[in-house]
Design an enzyme around this catalytic site. Structure first.
Site, PDB file in Angstrom:
ATOM      1  N   GLY A 129       0.818  -1.213   0.000  1.00 58.98           N
ATOM      2  CA  GLY A 129       0.000   0.000   0.000  1.00 58.98           C
ATOM      3  C   GLY A 129       0.848   1.257   0.000  1.00 58.98           C
ATOM      4  O   GLY A 129       0.543   2.223  -0.710  1.00 58.98           O
ATOM      5  N   TYR A 283      -8.332 -16.750   5.134  1.00 61.21           N
ATOM      6  CA  TYR A 283      -7.667 -15.892   4.155  1.00 61.21           C
ATOM      7  C   TYR A 283      -8.021 -16.302   2.729  1.00 61.21           C
ATOM      8  O   TYR A 283      -8.352 -15.454   1.884  1.00 61.21           O
ATOM      9  CB  TYR A 283      -6.154 -15.948   4.360  1.00 61.21           C
ATOM     10  CG  TYR A 283      -5.381 -15.013   3.466  1.00 61.21           C
ATOM     11  CD1 TYR A 283      -5.341 -13.640   3.734  1.00 61.21           C
ATOM     12  CD2 TYR A 283      -4.694 -15.483   2.352  1.00 61.21           C
ATOM     13  CE1 TYR A 283      -4.635 -12.765   2.918  1.00 61.21           C
ATOM     14  CE2 TYR A 283      -3.980 -14.623   1.534  1.00 61.21           C
ATOM     15  CZ  TYR A 283      -3.953 -13.272   1.826  1.00 61.21           C
ATOM     16  OH  TYR A 283      -3.254 -12.407   1.008  1.00 61.21           O
TER      17      TYR A 283
END
Length: 403
Positions: A129, A283
């Site tokens: 990010g 996940y």
């Protein structure tokens, strides 16, 4: 014509030039002729009328035109626009992808000026990010950091401003463990901006020990999917206000190992009790949810001018997402010389967010800056529709309590 490693290479005696308005033409110095079409491929190309980012045109004392790159102090007689050609769609029947798994986000953005773009990135303070935010900010994009920790976001922004002092970065607190926080974030965003050009749903967690959010849902599920779903719904008006908006949902190849089906899709499976919780499966399941969500977004928003993509950052990426499981920290320490860098991992998100070749393409899963076929479950329309309806119901249950 001589053999060439690339069909785009010009034959001997040919030269590529560009007109003031951006049309590329080809000069044959042997025959003293010119033509609009590439002598090997037969394709007609053009470039932007504007010079690439940080380039300017100057005229020397003898009247010759030169081009100078401001930050790199490079001067050349060659028009820098020629490095960024576009094939005119009228003359081509396929998209050419020039980036791959070794490309970095900065390479993807080379020459682009994003000063007219507003991008929101969740989890922008660290890992992939941060590299995504850094790369966009270095090319004049206004980047909004949606982060849980204001201090961590401020540190990230200071690193960017150390490289580009005038970088346009805004921090708004966003805790994806709380739908109330998501709603507050959206309200704050709307006060500051009236449109959103690029939404990158990047934040995620991996291998968490079993925990519930303040809303009562398993943390991996809410952080990686449900809160992003709610955030996108809240910001839909601002997304539709943009001229050519794009939404990028960061998924993973782990989605191929999900056990979600049309029959078992339920709150009990997506947000299981403690005795049925398996961190890896949680996940895998949420990464499948990411692609299913992106596919439904595409079907609902493409006709309104919004392009949507799901992406896999790449295998063996050494990032902070592995911090919750000591086994993976050791494994990646051993394998680190063979892993992707964070700059390389950010390239696919950046490519989908900015590439002109994707202007008319949406609803695709990308891996290494290239379209990739996801699992059959990821392409299941009924499953994606059921997930959308369930997500709305789970959000509604929480909002009824807090409002």
């Amino acid at each position: 014509m001589e053999d060439s490693d690339s069909e785009d290479d010009l034959p001997p005696c040919w030269e590529e030039r560009v007109t003031i308005d951006g049309n590329i033409y080809y000069v044959n110095h042997l025959t003293k002729t010119t033509q609009w079409f590439h002598p090997r491929t037969g394709v007609k190309k053009c470039v932007s009328e504007e010079l690439p980012f940080e380039w300017k045109k100057i005229v020397d004392t003898s009247g010759k035109i030169l081009y100078k790159h401001e930050s790199k102090d490079i001067t050349t007689h060659t028009d820098p626009r020629l490095a960024f050609p576009h094939e005119l769609k009228k003359y081509v029947d396929r998209v050419r992808y020039k980036f791959d798994g070794s490309s970095t986000a900065l390479e993807v953005l080379n020459g682009l000026n994003l000063s007219n773009k507003i991008a929101l990135i969740t989890g922008a303070n660290t890992g992939i990010g941060f590299e995504t935010a850094y790369s966009l900010a270095m090319h004049n994009c206004c980047v909004v950091f949606g982060c849980r920790s204001i201090n961590a976001a401020e540190e990230a922004v200071s690193k960017i401003k150390a490289r580009r002092n005038n970088a346009n970065c805004t921090i708004i607190e966003l805790n994806l463990s709380s739908l109330k926080s998501v709603k507050q974030f959206a309200a704050e965003f709307k006060k500051k901006f009236n449109r959103l050009d690029i939404l990158i749903l990047n934040a995620g967690v991996f291998a968490l020990p079993y925990t519930l959010t303040e809303d009562g849902y398993e943390s991996t599920f809410q952080i990686c999917h449900l809160s992003h779903f709610y955030l996108t719904k809240l910001l839909e008006p601002e997304i539709l206000n943009a001229s050519f908006p794009r939404i990028i949902v960061v998924s993973s190849e782990s989605h191929r190992y999900s056990n979600l089906t049309e029959r078992n899709l339920s709150e009990a499976v997506l947000s299981p009790p403690y005795n049925k919780y398996r961190s890896l499966m949680a996940y895998n399941n949420v990464k499948l949810c990411n692609i299913l969500f992106a596919n439904q977004l595409h079907m609902r928003l493409y006709t309104k001018g919004v392009n949507v993509y799901s992406v896999h950052p790449g295998n063996l990426v050494y990032s902070n997402i592995w911090r919750n499981w000591w086994f993976y920290k050791v494994l990646f320490y051993i394998c680190r010389p063979f892993t992707k860098s964070l700059q390389q991992a950010a390239s696919t998100s950046v490519f989908c967010a900015t590439s002109a070749v994707l202007d008319k393409i949406s609803g695709i899963y990308y891996n290494n800056c290239f379209p990739c076929e996801p699992s059959k479950s990821a392409m299941n329309y009924i499953l994606s529709q059921k997930l959308w309806q369930m997500s709305e119901e789970l959000i509604r249950k929480v909002l009824e309590k807090i409002e």
